[in-house]
Scaffold this motif. Structure first.
Motif, short mmCIF file in Angstrom:
data_model
loop_
_atom_site.label_atom_id
_atom_site.label_comp_id
_atom_site.label_asym_id
_atom_site.label_seq_id
_atom_site.Cartn_x
_atom_site.Cartn_y
_atom_site.Cartn_z
N MET A 178 -2.56 12.62 18.41
CA MET A 178 -1.79 11.58 17.76
C MET A 178 -0.91 10.86 18.78
N TRP A 179 0.17 11.48 19.21
CA TRP A 179 1.02 10.91 20.25
C TRP A 179 1.74 12.03 20.96
N TYR A 220 6.26 0.83 8.72
CA TYR A 220 5.09 0.63 9.58
C TYR A 220 4.09 1.77 9.45
N LEU A 221 4.59 3.00 9.42
CA LEU A 221 3.68 4.14 9.35
C LEU A 221 2.97 4.23 8.00
N ARG A 239 0.13 1.15 7.79
CA ARG A 239 -1.05 1.27 8.65
C ARG A 239 -2.29 1.68 7.88
N TYR A 240 -2.11 2.44 6.79
CA TYR A 240 -3.27 2.93 6.05
C TYR A 240 -3.99 1.85 5.25
N GLY A 278 -3.79 0.63 14.14
CA GLY A 278 -3.35 1.40 15.30
C GLY A 278 -2.08 0.84 15.91
N THR A 287 0.81 1.93 13.91
CA THR A 287 1.16 3.31 14.26
C THR A 287 2.04 3.31 15.50
N ASP A 288 1.65 2.53 16.50
CA ASP A 288 2.44 2.45 17.73
C ASP A 288 3.85 1.92 17.44
N THR A 345 5.99 4.58 15.58
CA THR A 345 6.49 5.65 16.44
C THR A 345 7.56 5.12 17.40
#
Length: 128
Positions: A1-2, A42-43, A46-47, A56, A59-60, A63
């Motif tokens: 993931m990160w 944002y998280l 994303r879906y 993606g 997601t960036d 985070t």
């Protein structure tokens, strides 16, 4: 993931106790336009992003907002480090201090605690 790096994205070095400033800055943590609501927005969005590469990117960005939360928390912590009861009273920080002492609690500058109302996520993209 990160990968999480155990250092702040940008160093925070505050040496003077100032609960009044902490009271204002904490809104960037848990206020209506703060980093907590931005990261969740944002998280979550994303879906439903139809273009996966843009998902993606969300997601960036989400985070990245988490990294901003860390910096805000470091600022509030350093601004309230070694805070005395008298300093809290004088700055109008006493109600917060009674409930949380110097713990970092997500809220707006108005003392409204963070709730799920602070972020809005719909099935359509909204980058606000």
């Amino acid at each position: 993931m990160w990968i999480y790096e155990k250092r702040l994205q940008y160093p925070v070095r505050i040496t003077k106790t100032c609960p009044k400033t902490a009271q204002l800055i904490i809104s960037q943590y848990g206020g209506p336009d703060g980093e907590l609501s931005a990261s969740m927005r944002y998280l979550s969005q994303r879906y439903t992003m139809p273009v996966k590469s843009v998902g993606g990117l969300l997601t960036d960005i989400g985070t990245e907002e988490l990294a901003h939360m860390e910096m805000i928390c470091a600022m509030v912590y350093q601004l309230t480090k070694n805070l005395t009861v008298e300093q809290a009273k004088e700055a109008g920080f006493d109600a917060y201090y009674i409930d949380h002492t110097t713990g970092i609690w997500p809220q707006a500058a108005s003392a409204m605690p963070f709730t799920a109302k602070e972020f809005q996520s719909k099935g359509t993209l909204s980058l606000t």
